[in-house]
Every structure is written in structure tokens, then in C-alpha cells.
Design an enzyme around this catalytic site. Structure first.
Site, mmCIF file in Angstrom:
data_model
loop_
_atom_site.group_PDB
_atom_site.id
_atom_site.type_symbol
_atom_site.label_atom_id
_atom_site.label_comp_id
_atom_site.label_asym_id
_atom_site.label_seq_id
_atom_site.Cartn_x
_atom_site.Cartn_y
_atom_site.Cartn_z
ATOM 1 N N ASN A 52 40.956 98.154 42.694
ATOM 2 C CA ASN A 52 42.122 97.569 42.014
ATOM 3 C C ASN A 52 41.816 97.057 40.615
ATOM 4 O OD1 ASN A 52 42.540 96.480 45.229
ATOM 5 N ND2 ASN A 52 44.138 97.727 44.309
ATOM 6 N N LYS B 184 36.771 105.835 51.660
ATOM 7 C CA LYS B 184 36.580 106.077 50.228
ATOM 8 C C LYS B 184 35.275 105.471 49.735
ATOM 9 C CE LYS B 184 38.290 103.740 46.792
ATOM 10 N NZ LYS B 184 39.155 103.084 45.785
ATOM 11 N N HIS C 214 44.236 108.576 42.604
ATOM 12 C CA HIS C 214 44.514 109.757 41.780
ATOM 13 C C HIS C 214 44.339 111.039 42.588
ATOM 14 C CE1 HIS C 214 44.767 107.314 38.184
ATOM 15 N NE2 HIS C 214 43.571 106.806 38.419
#
Length: 258
Positions: A76, A165, A185
Site C-alpha cells: 500500500n 504475493k 497491476h
């Protein structure tokens, strides 16, 4: 007297509806082959457009605990801010990760303030460092470099707050392994292109997307999809007019332009 036909109940209707959409193995294979062909075509175009991308040893953090910490800091926020936070943390605790683990949490938060969400990330970092120390009796992970990919992934994901991730990022960037990290993305661009299904979340996308490529392509695919998401395929107002893969894009095909 005509025979009364009994109408199907809700359970029967549900079963009929579900059976109607079940694809045969041959249809599933055709769909997989179509997506794989599209994935290869997209990667070829993006390679021509952005240039080849090859993992290079020594570019990324070699310390695996540091890699975990850096990945947590990157959540973030921008790469620039997370990089500043990481360097500030290292400078504030020159004694190493054991000092970060045992320090008052407010001092850790102060050190990473530049990365944003410091009061959330500081305790998260310390919890992960505690887990590493509890598991191995020391606050480092260099000894796991010889483990296979699945063993490393399972270990990393056993730490609180470390998901698919983050584990894939450490494997791919810091160890040079064949893994594909799906960030916002990558998830957005691959979803718009139709490389993953519309209901596939980021967690499941790690496996679904990686299956479309050869293992040695995964680093390049990751970097290209991120570049494309940042430069052209924005979350809002994507620049489809200059997109090199708009002809392959399901999302673009379904848009109505004036």
C-alpha cells in the site's frame, strides 16, 4: 385422463442449471489452450514494446529476512517510499534484525514512518521476526536457500500476514526462482486481457496465471504486466488508444466508445 406433469422443485432446477454449465474436458482443454496462446502472444508483444526483462543476481536484497521486511513495507505504498522506509529502518537498527525484533514497537514505527501505515506495519514486522526466531532460534533465513520452492513457499506463508504475493515476491526477486507474484497491476491487466477468469481473485490468480507460461518466462511476465499497468492500463482511464495489446483485450472489446 391426461397425466399430470410434476414441475421440478428448486433443488432439481438448481441441479439442472448447474449441469448445463459444466464444460466437458475437451471444452476445458480448448479454453486452456486458447488462454495459453493469448498469454504467449501478449508476452511477445509486451517484450517488443517494453524490451526484454531478465532476472539479474545482486540487484535485489539478498538477505531473506530483509526481503520479507521490505515486502511488508512495500504494501500500500510506492516503491520510493518503501525503499526509504527500509533504509531508515536499517540505519536506526545497525545491530540487525534481532534488534528490530526486540525493540519497542514505537521505535520501529518511527523508523519506517516514510513508508506509510507505520503503526500497522511495525507490529506486523515484529510478529514475523518473532516467528522466524521461534522456528529457528535466530533471526535469519539464509539457511533455507537450498530448500525447494514449495518448502520455502510453505514456510513463508506460515508466517502471519505473509500471503501468496509476498511469498512469490521473495522467491522470484530475492532467490531468482520461477514464481509469479500477482499484485494489483498484474491482477487488473491479466483480468482485462482475459488471461484469468472474471471471478478469479488475486490469490487464485497466482496458480492460474503461472500455468499459462513456461517457468523461465515468469519473471519477465510479472515485470511486463506491472509496467503495462503503471504506464498504460491504469485502474482508471486506461489509455487504450496507445495500448499495444488492445487487439487481445477482452475488456477493450466490450467497451462502447463514442
Amino acid at each position: 385422463m391426461p397425466t399430470k406433469v410434476q414441475k421440478p422443485g428448486p433443488v432439481e432446477r438448481s441441479l439442472r442449471a448447474s449441469s448445463a454449465v459444466v464444460k466437458s474436458p475437451r471444452a476445458v482443454k480448448r479454453e486452456d489452450d486458447r488462454r495459453r496462446a493469448k498469454a504467449q502472444a501478449v508476452e511477445s508483444v509486451l517484450t517488443s514494446f517494453y524490451g526484454p526483462r531478465v532476472w539479474t543476481e545482486g540487484v535485489y536484497i539478498s538477505d531473506l529476512v530483509g526481503a520479507l521486511v521490505a515486502t511488508i513495507l512495500s504494501q500500500n505504498t510506492s516503491d520510493l517510499n518503501s525503499g526509504r522506509a527500509y533504509q531508515s529502518l536499517k540505519a536506526a537498527f545497525p545491530g540487525g534484525w534481532e534488534d528490530v525484533r526486540t525493540a519497542p514497537v514505537n521505535l520501529v514505527a518511527d523508523a519506517i514512518r516514510a513508508g506509510g501505515l507505520a503503526n500497522i506495519k511495525a507490529p506486523r514486522i515484529q510478529v514475523v521476526l518473532d516467528c522466524v526466531h521461534d522456528r529457528f532460534g535466530r533471526t535469519d533465513l539464509d539457511h533455507i536457500r537450498d530448500w525447494d520452492d514449495d518448502a520455502i513457499r510453505d514456510l513463508l506463508r506460515s508466517f502471519p500476514g505473509v500471503g501468496a504475493k509476498t511469498a512469490a515476491c521473495v522467491l522470484m526477486f530475492n532467490l531468482g526462482r520461477h514464481a509469479l507474484a500477482v499484485d494489483t497491476h498484474v491482477h487488473r491487466v491479466s483480468g482485462r486481457l482475459g488471461l484469468i477468469g472474471p471471478k478469479v481473485n488475486a490469490e487464485k490468480a497466482h496458480d492460474d496465471l503461472a500455468a499459462l507460461y513456461e517457468p523461465e518466462q515468469l519473471y519477465s511476465v510479472h515485470v511486463h504486466l506491472i509496467e503495462h499497468g503503471r504506464q498504460i492500463c491504469h485502474a482508471r482511464r486506461p489509455e487504450c488508444g496507445r495500448c499495444p495489446v488492445s487487439g487481445q483485450c477482452d475488456w477493450f472489446r466490450n467497451q462502447k466508445f463514442d
